[in-house]
Design an enzyme around this catalytic site. Structure first.
Site, short mmCIF file in Angstrom:
data_model
loop_
_atom_site.label_atom_id
_atom_site.label_comp_id
_atom_site.label_asym_id
_atom_site.label_seq_id
_atom_site.Cartn_x
_atom_site.Cartn_y
_atom_site.Cartn_z
N SER A 1 36.64 -12.89 40.85
CA SER A 1 38.08 -12.77 40.66
C SER A 1 38.67 -12.03 41.85
CB SER A 1 38.39 -12.00 39.37
OG SER A 1 39.76 -11.67 39.28
N TYR B 1 37.09 -4.55 34.34
CA TYR B 1 36.99 -5.93 34.78
C TYR B 1 36.79 -6.00 36.29
CZ TYR B 1 38.07 -10.93 35.10
OH TYR B 1 38.01 -12.28 35.33
#
Length: 251
Positions: free
Chosen positions: A146, A159
């Site tokens: 990501s 995350y």
């Protein structure tokens, strides 16, 4: 550039919904045989039913797997080996994205869950799939990372940490296994429209991010499919150990 993944065997984790399901469908349309690895039986069945519309049933394999459970992953790889005898590519996509929370307020149990799924799971799948690829002469590992793993974003410490770990893991596996025919790439999409993202992001946040992206929209799962198809093909033979950022495009 032309690329061909017809009859390639591609295992995709988290393929029961969102980006994983889009990848399964997209790669099947390119002619790949697809192994759908997902946590929930109903999601596996739904994805398999959608795949039946675009490919032969013999080109689909499903398994319910918790990627953070080493025994389940080992058994799933053994079953896939027994059925098809090889795997050409692994797409590590399974992920858990918690709600945005300041680091001083995070629930450490939730942090552990994020790390278990998003990072430990990638360790486990690599541990068991890579030897099967080596036995078949080599293969590709595409780790879905990501942009949050390379750009700080308030409220997403767990995350982001997990995805930053994926980026380094990708390079380490390249250094350890490139001479055995394993090619590894971390693919880093920007904000992408999936059920998991919609569950934790506000409309205001999505609109703000979209306004800064080309075309004024966030990414769609299909935007990622062609990148992954290319990386699973022989055309990407010389690409390994690196991180590829993706930004949404108009279309």
């Amino acid at each position: 550039m032309e690329y061909d993944i017809s009859d390639k065997i591609v295992a995709i984790t988290g393929a029961g919904r969102g980006l994983g399901r889009a990848l399964a469908l997209g790669l099947a349309r390119h002619g790949a045989r697809v192994a759908v690895l997902t946590l929930e039986q109903d999601q596996a069945e739904e994805t398999a039913a959608e795949l039946a519309a675009v490919t032969d049933a013999d080109h689909v394999h499903t398994a319910c797997v918790d990627v953070a459970d080493e025994e389940q992953v080992r058994d799933a790889v053994a079953a896939l080996d027994q059925r098809w005898g090889r795997v050409d590519a692994l797409v590590n996509n399974a992920a858990f994205m918690p709600a945005m929370t300041p680091v001083v307020d995070v629930d450490i149990a939730l942090v552990r869950k994020v790390i278990d799924v998003n990072l430990i799971g990638y360790f486990i799948t690599t541990k068991y799939f890579a030897p099967l690829m080596v036995r078949g002469g080599g293969g590709r590992i595409v780790n879905i990372s990501s942009m949050i793993g390379v750009q700080a974003n308030p409220g997403q410490s767990a995350y982001a940490a997990s995805k930053a770990g994926v980026n380094i893991l990708t390079n380490v596996v390249h250094r350890e296994m490139a001479d055995q025919g394993i090619r590894t790439v971390a693919l880093a999409p920007g904000l992408t429209d999936t059920p998991g993202m919609r569950a934790i992001a506000s409309d205001e946040y999505i609109e703000r991010v979209a306004s800064a992206y080309p075309g004024g929209r966030i990414g769609q799962p299909d935007d990622v499919v062609e990148f992954v198809a290319f990386l699973c093909s022989d055309a990407a033979q010389h690409l390994s150990g690196t991180l590829l950022p993706i930004r949404p495009v108009t279309g």
